[in-house]
Design an enzyme around this catalytic site. Structure first.
Site, PDB file in Angstrom:
ATOM      1  N   LYS A  79       0.817  -1.172   0.034  1.00 10.71           N
ATOM      2  CA  LYS A  79      -0.017  -0.028  -0.022  1.00 10.71           C
ATOM      3  C   LYS A  79       0.913   1.365  -0.079  1.00 10.71           C
ATOM      4  CE  LYS A  79      -4.036   2.007   2.690  1.00 10.71           C
ATOM      5  NZ  LYS A  79      -4.700   1.804   3.838  1.00 10.71           N
ATOM      6  N   SER A 154      -9.666   1.887   3.221  1.00 10.78           N
ATOM      7  CA  SER A 154      -8.716   2.536   2.254  1.00 10.78           C
ATOM      8  C   SER A 154      -7.600   1.838   1.441  1.00 10.78           C
ATOM      9  CB  SER A 154      -7.998   3.625   2.964  1.00 10.78           C
ATOM     10  OG  SER A 154      -6.980   2.995   3.850  1.00 10.78           O
ATOM     11  N   SER A 178      -9.888  -0.536   7.343  1.00 11.59           N
ATOM     12  CA  SER A 178      -8.987  -0.275   5.967  1.00 11.59           C
ATOM     13  C   SER A 178      -8.545  -1.460   5.351  1.00 11.59           C
ATOM     14  CB  SER A 178      -8.143   0.682   5.977  1.00 11.59           C
ATOM     15  OG  SER A 178      -9.024   2.186   5.896  1.00 11.59           O
TER      16      SER A 178
END
Lengths: 494, 478
Positions: A79, A154, A178
Site C-alpha cells: 500500500k 482505504s 481499511s
C-alpha cells in the site's frame, strides 16, 4: 488453475523446488497487470525492471542451493502509505506526489529480508482516509467483481490487486477497517493484527493509536504466511510489543469443536443489508456443523464507536498531517508570498477535500475549551468499548459479525455523503479502538454476486487462534476460490 | 505610586546527552548545517520517536534536585504550532503529566536565604534554527535542523521573585545546579541555557497579581536583568498614567535595550495539546527514583553552607570554592590529605584559579594535583620554607609538574633556622649599615624592615623571617 491464480503458499514451494522460476512468474504477472490495470487501477506505481532483477537474483540463489527467505520470489504489492526507499510513497496525495522516502519501513525491510519481490505500490484513499478508495488524489480503483463498484477502502488498491490476481499478496493498513472492509468487498482475506503486533515504523501515520499494518491475501494460509514475516517487536516503534511471535502456520488445521462464538446483538441492528445478514447466518451454520457453540452477547457501547473513532482518529490525523507544509519535502505551492501563505496555499492545493475535512474536525476537537468535551471524553468512552470486549471474551473465544453492513457499492454512490460513508466501517472500527485483532474472510455473495465478508475478532495477540478459526471455515467452503469475472479479452479496450 | 515587581522565570536548558531525544543523531554544537539529521528528527512521513533514557533520567535528576514531586505516571504531549524550524509542526513536550511538579529552590539574596517555588520541570524536544540570508532583498530563509530534537529541559518557576537581585541569584543558583548535576553545559552563548521572564507590577502591600507580560529573546543573564528593569519601568509609567497593562508577549531588543510587542494574549496560539500516541507513558517506581536521587551530588547552596560552617570559611571564600563543582571537589580532595582549609582555600582561589584561567584549563588539567598542593602547604606550615619561597616553588610546580619537595631539594630552598648562622648574617648587616642602625635607635621603626630585607636578601630569602625579626630586634634594640 493458472499459476497466477494460485496462492503464494502454492507457488512458494514450486519456486523453491525449481519447478517454476520466479522471473517467469513476475513476467507473466506484469503481462497480466498490463491487461487488467487499465480497468482496475490498483497501482499508483509499479517497478517491473527492479522486480525482474530481484526475481533473477532469487532464482540464481535457489539454483546455487542457497538458503532463501519465507517469501522467496513471491510478488507482493505494498500500500502506498508504507515507506519504500526505492519507490515513491505518495499516500495517494498530491502533497506527496513524487516523494521518495530516504528509508524503508520496518515491514518493507522484513519483506526484503524474506526475499519477497515488491512489484509496486497500491492505490488508497488519500492518507488512508476513506472506505472506497475514491478519495485517492490520483485515480479511482475499481472492484474486480464489478468495475462499476468500489473495492472498499482505504486499502482498495491492495485488495483489488489480490482479487484480480495481479499480486499474490499485499500489505495494507487498517485504522478503522481499511484492510478488513476492502478484503470483504473484494472477496479476499484481510487481517488487522493486534495494535503493537506489527511495527508501524515507516507507515505514514493517520491515527497513530489505531493504525496497524496487515496482510491482504487470497486465502487464510497465505495470511498466516505474511503475518509470520511482518509480526514482531521493533525497537524503532515504542508501541510495538515484545510478545513472542508464534508459528502461525503450525496447527492451522486445528479443529474448532467446542469453540464458543459470540454474536453481538448490536451488530445485527438497523443498517445491515438483508442479503448480507442471510449470508452471515449461513456462515454461522457452517461453524455449527463443525461443533461450535453460538452465544448471544452484548457490546453495549457499540453505538458510540463511530463517534469516538472520528474524534480520536481525526484529532491524531490533524496533528500527524501538520508536517506536510512544503518546507522540507513534497509539494510546495509556487504562488505564495511569505511563510504563512506558503503553508496555506501548499496545504490548500496539496490536500483533497476529505483530508481537509478531517484535519478541520480533528483540530476542532483538540482546540482549547473543547478538548475535555471531545478528545478526553472520547478517550474515556474508548476505554468503555475496550471493557465491553474484555467482558465478552470472558464468555466467548471469538466474536463474529459481518465485516461490512453492505457489499461493494457503486462508485460515486456515497461519495457526497461523508456520514453514510463513515458508517461503512461500523463493524470494523471497534476492534481498532480496543486494539484487538480481526480477520475478514470471504463467506458468500450478495444477490448481485458481490462478495461478502465474515469478520472474526479475538483477544489481544490471538492472531493464531483467529487464523485457525478462519481456516476451519475455508476448508469447508469454496468462496475463497471464486474468481471475479475479469475476462482479460473482454476487458481489453473496455 | 510605589510598586512591587513580581517575576517568574521559564528556563530552557539543553541536556548534554550524546544523542538526541528521539533518535540517534549527535547533539554536538557547531557542525555543518543539516549534517546531524535523520528521517526521525526531520519529521519525515512514517517515522516514530523512541525516548532517550539518559535524557529522561537527567530530567528526573534535575526535578529531584529542585525538590519536585515526581509524577509516578508521566506522559508526553504534542504541542501544535506551525513554524518552519519545527519539523513535525508539533513539539513533543509535556503538558498534562509533567515529570516534576511543586518543587522549590533556595537562593541567597545578599546574605538572606529565600525559597523560590518551582511550578514544574518537564522534558521536551528542541526545534531547529532559521537562518536569514544577509543579502539584500533575499526572498527566502534557510533552516538548520541539527538542533532539532536535542533534549530540552524546561523549568518553570512560580512568580516568587521581587527584585533584580533575586532574579540574578535565581539564575546563578539554577545554573550552578545544572552544572553540578552535570546535565547541561549551560553555555548561554550557544543557546544551551535560555531564560524567559514573566513580569507584572502591583501596588506595594497588595496581594492581587497584576497582568503579566512575557519577555522573550533574553540572550544573557544581563539582558534578563535589563529587560526586567525596562519592563518594570514601562509598566509603572503606564499604571501611573492610569492605563491597564495588556497581557502580551514582548521581544527584547538587545541592541536598543528596549522591548517590542510580539503578540497579545488574544493572538496567543492554541497549542491543541493532546497525549503523544507514539510514546508510552513512563511509570516511575521508588527504586528508579532513588537510583537517580543517589546520583545527585551535594548541591552548591548546601555545599557553600557546609564550607562556611565546618571549615570556618568566609561567605566569599565558600562562594568562590563552590562556584564550580570541580573547584570544590579539588578543595575537598586536598582536605582529605591534610586539614588546612584556609590555606588550601587561599591557594586555590588566588593561585590555582588564576593559572587555570590564564591557561584556559580546567583546574584538574593543571600540572599541580591536590596531593602536590597539599605537600606544598605542609612544607610551609612546618616551617620548611617560607611563604615567599612557596610562591617560587609554586611557579616551578606549575611549569614542571614536579613535587614541591623535589624542587625545594634541587634548588636548595629549605628555610634556614640555624640561629648561629642567621646571627652571623645579622652581624654582617649591622656592621655594613651603621647609619640605619642609628636611625632605628632614634625611633625610626621602618629602619628595622630595611635590615630584615637585607638579611633575607643575603640568605636568598631562605632565612626564617620570624627568626630574623626576633634576633635583629634583640641585637639592635637591646
Amino acid at each position: 488453475m493458472s499459476l497466477l491464480q494460485s496462492t503464494a503458499y502454492q507457488i512458494k514451494n514450486k519456486i523453491i523446488s525449481r519447478e517454476i522460476k520466479s522471473v517467469d512468474l513476475v513476467s507473466s504477472l506484469f503481462t497480466r497487470i498490463k491487461h487488467v490495470e487499465n480497468n482496475i487501477q490498483a497501482f499508483i506505481v509499479t517497478d517491473e525492471k527492479k522486480a525482474i532483477h530481484d526475481a533473477i537474483e532469487i532464482d540464481k540463489r535457489i539454483e546455487r542451493g542457497e538458503e532463501v527467505g519465507l517469501l522467496a520470489g513471491i510478488p507482493v504489492a505494498v500500500k502506498d502509505n508504507i515507506c519504500t526507499k526505492s519507490l515513491p510513497t505518495t499516500c495517494a496525495s498530491k502533497i506527496l506526489q513524487n516523494f521518495i522516502p530516504p528509508y524503508d519501513a520496518f515491514i518493507v525491510r522484513r519483506l526484503k529480508e524474506e526475499d519477497a519481490i515488491i512489484i509496486g505500490k497500491t492505490n488508497l484513499d488519500e492518507f488512508a482516509m476513506g472506505s472506497s478508495t475514491e478519495n485517492s488524489g490520483f485515480k479511482i480503483t475499481r472492484n474486480p467483481w464489478n468495475l462499476e463498484c468500489v473495492p472498499g477502502g482505504s486499502s482498495g488498491g491492495s485488495a483489488s490487486a489480490v482479487a484480480a490476481d495481479v499480486a499474490y499478496m499485499a500489505l495494507g493498513s487498517d485504522t478503522g477497517g481499511s484492510i478488513r472492509q476492502p478484503a470483504a468487498l473484494c472477496g479476499i482475506v484481510g487481517v488487522k493484527p493486534t495494535y503493537g503486533r506489527v511495527s508501524r515504523y515507516g507507515l505514514v501515520a493517520f491515527g497513530s493509536s489505531l493504525d496497524q499494518i496487515g496482510p491482504l491475501t487470497k486465502d487464510v494460509r497465505d495470511a498466516a504466511l505474511l503475518m509470520q514475516v511482518i509480526a514482531g517487536y521493533d525497537s524503532c516503534d515504542s508501541t510495538s510489543v515484545k510478545v513472542p511471535v508464534p508459528d502461525y502456520m503450525e496447527g492451522i488445521e486445528s479443529d474448532v469443536k467446542g469453540l464458543r462464538i459470540g454474536i453481538p446483538k448490536e451488530y445485527f441492528a438497523t443498517g445491515l443489508k438483508s442479503d448480507v445478514h442471510t449470508v452471515i447466518k449461513d456462515a454461522l451454520k457452517v461453524y455449527k456443523r463443525l461443533g461450535v457453540e453460538i452465544i448471544d452477547i452484548s457490546l453495549p457501547h457499540t453505538e458510540y464507536a463511530v463517534a469516538v473513532y472520528y474524534i480520536v482518529a481525526n484529532a491524531e490525523a490533524s496533528s500527524n498531517l501538520a508536517r506536510y507544509d512544503g518546507v522540507r519535502y513534497g509539494y510546495r505551492s509556487n504562488n505564495a508570498q511569505g511563510v504563512i501563505d506558503m503553508y496555506s496555499k501548499t496545504r490548500a492545493e496539496g490536500f483533497g477535500n476529505e483530508v481537509k475535512r478531517r484535519i478541520m474536525l480533528g483540530n476542532y476537537a483538540l482546540s482549547s475549551g473543547y478538548y475535555d468535551a471531545y478528545y478526553l471524553k472520547a478517550s474515556r468512552v474508548r476505554t468503555l468499548i475496550k471493557n465491553d470486549f474484555d467482558a465478552a471474551f470472558e464468555k466467548v473465544d471469538c466474536i463474529m459479525s459481518p465485516t461490512s453492513p453492505v457489499p461493494a457499492f457503486k462508485i460515486g454512490e456515497r461519495a457526497n455523503n461523508p456520514l453514510e460513508m463513515y458508517l461503512s466501517d461500523i463493524y470494523t472500527i471497534p476492534a481498532n479502538l480496543a486494539g484487538i485483532p480481526g480477520i475478514s474472510i470471504p463467506c458468500g455473495f450478495s444477490k448481485e454476486h458481490l462478495p461478502i465478508g465474515l469478520q472474526i475478532l479475538a483477544k489481544h495477540f490471538e492472531e493464531k487462534k483467529l487464523l485457525q478459526i478462519a481456516y476451519a471455515f475455508e476448508r469447508e467452503t469454496d468462496f475463497h476460490l471464486k474468481k471475479p469475472p475479469l475476462n482479460v479479452s473482454s476487458l481489453q479496450g473496455a | 505610586m510605589e510598586y512591587e515587581v513580581v517575576v517568574g522565570l521559564e528556563t530552557h536548558a539543553e541536556l548534554s546527552t550524546i544523542t538526541k531525544l528521539f533518535c540517534g543523531c549527535s547533539t554536538k554544537f557547531g557542525a555543518e548545517p543539516n549534517s546531524q539529521v535523520c528521517p526521525v528528527c526531520l519529521g519525515m512521513p512514517g517515522v516514530l520517536p523512541v525516548m532517550n533514557k539518559k535524557a529522561f533520567e537527567s530530567a528526573m535528576k534535575v526535578a529531584l534536585a529542585l525538590n519536585c514531586t515526581i509524577n509516578k505516571f508521566t506522559n508526553f504531549d504534542r504541542k501544535s504550532y506551525y513554524y518552519p524550524d519545527l519539523p513535525k509542526n508539533y513539539q513533543i513536550s509535556q503538558n498534562y503529566y509533567n515529570l516534576g511538579v511543586d518543587g522549590y529552590m533556595n537562593i541567597d539574596v545578599n546574605g538572606t536565604i529565600k525559597k523560590v517555588r518551582i511550578h514544574n520541570v518537564h522534558l521536551e524536544e528542541e526545534a531547529g534554527k532559521l537562518i536569514h540570508p544577509e543579502e539584500v532583498g533575499a526572498n527566502y530563509s534557510l533552516v538548520d535542523f541539527n538542533r532539532a530534537g536535542v533534549p530540552l529541559l524546561e523549568i518553570v518557576s512560580q512568580p516568587d521573585m521581587r527584585s533584580t537581585d533575586e532574579v540574578e541569584s535565581y539564575m546563578q543558583t539554577l545554573r550552578k545546579i545544572l552544572l553540578y548535576t552535570e546535565v547541561s553545559d549551560c553555555k548561554m552563548q550557544e543557546g544551551s541555557l535560555r531564560f524567559e521572564a514573566s513580569i507584572s507590577l502591583r501596588e506595594k502591600g497588595t496581594e492581587k497579581l497584576g497582568n503579566r507580560v512575557e519577555i522573550k529573546n533574553l540572550n544573557s543573564m544581563k539582558s534578563v536583568i535589563k529587560g526586567m528593569e525596562y519592563e518594570a519601568k514601562r509598566q509603572a509609567e503606564l499604571l501611573d498614567r492610569g492605563e491597564t497593562i495588556a497581557r502580551e508577549t514582548r521581544l527584547w531588543d538587545e541592541v536598543n535595550e528596549r522591548s517590542e510587542r510580539m503578540r497579545s494574549k488574544e493572538e496567543a496560539q492554541d497549542y491543541r495539546y493532546f497525549p503523544e500516541p507514539d510514546l508510552l507513558p513512563v511509570l516511575i517506581d521508588e527504586k528508579w527514583m532513588s537510583e537517580i536521587k543517589s546520583t545527585i551530588p551535594e548541591l552548591p547552596f548546601d555545599r557553600r553552607q557546609r564550607f562556611m560552617e565546618v571549615f570556618k570559611l568566609s561567605d566569599y571564600d565558600a562562594s568562590c570554592l563552590t562556584e564550580e563543582k570541580v573547584l570544590a571537589d579539588f578543595f575537598e580532595y586536598c582536605l582529605s590529605i591534610s586539614d588546612r582549609p584556609k590555606a588550601f582555600c587561599n591557594w586555590i582561589i588566588n593561585d590555582l584559579l588564576r593559572e587555570a584561567k590564564d591557561r584556559k584549563l580546567d583546574i584538574y588539567n593543571l600540572p599541580i594535583k591536590p596531593k602536590q598542593l597539599a605537600a606544598l602547604v605542609e612544607t610551609i606550615e612546618r616551617g620548611i620554607i617560607s611563604s615567599t619561597i612557596a610562591k617560587e616553588v609554586f611557579s616551578e610546580m606549575i611549569l614542571t609538574g614536579k613535587d614541591p619537595q623535589k624542587i625545594i631539594e634541587e634548588k636548595k630552598l629549605v628555610q634556614i633556622n640555624d640561629e648561629g648562622f642567621i646571627e652571623s648574617v645579622i652581624d654582617k648587616m649591622i656592621a655594613s649599615n651603621p647609619n640605619v642602625v642609628e636611625d632605628y635607635k632614634k625611633g625610626k621603626k621602618n629602619a628595622l624592615a630595611f635590615l630584615i630585607g637585607q638579611v633575607m636578601k643575603e640568605t636568598k630569602g631562605k632565612a626564617n623571617p620570624k627568626l630574623v625579626n626576633e634576633l635583629l630586634v634583640k641585637k639592635v634594640g637591646g
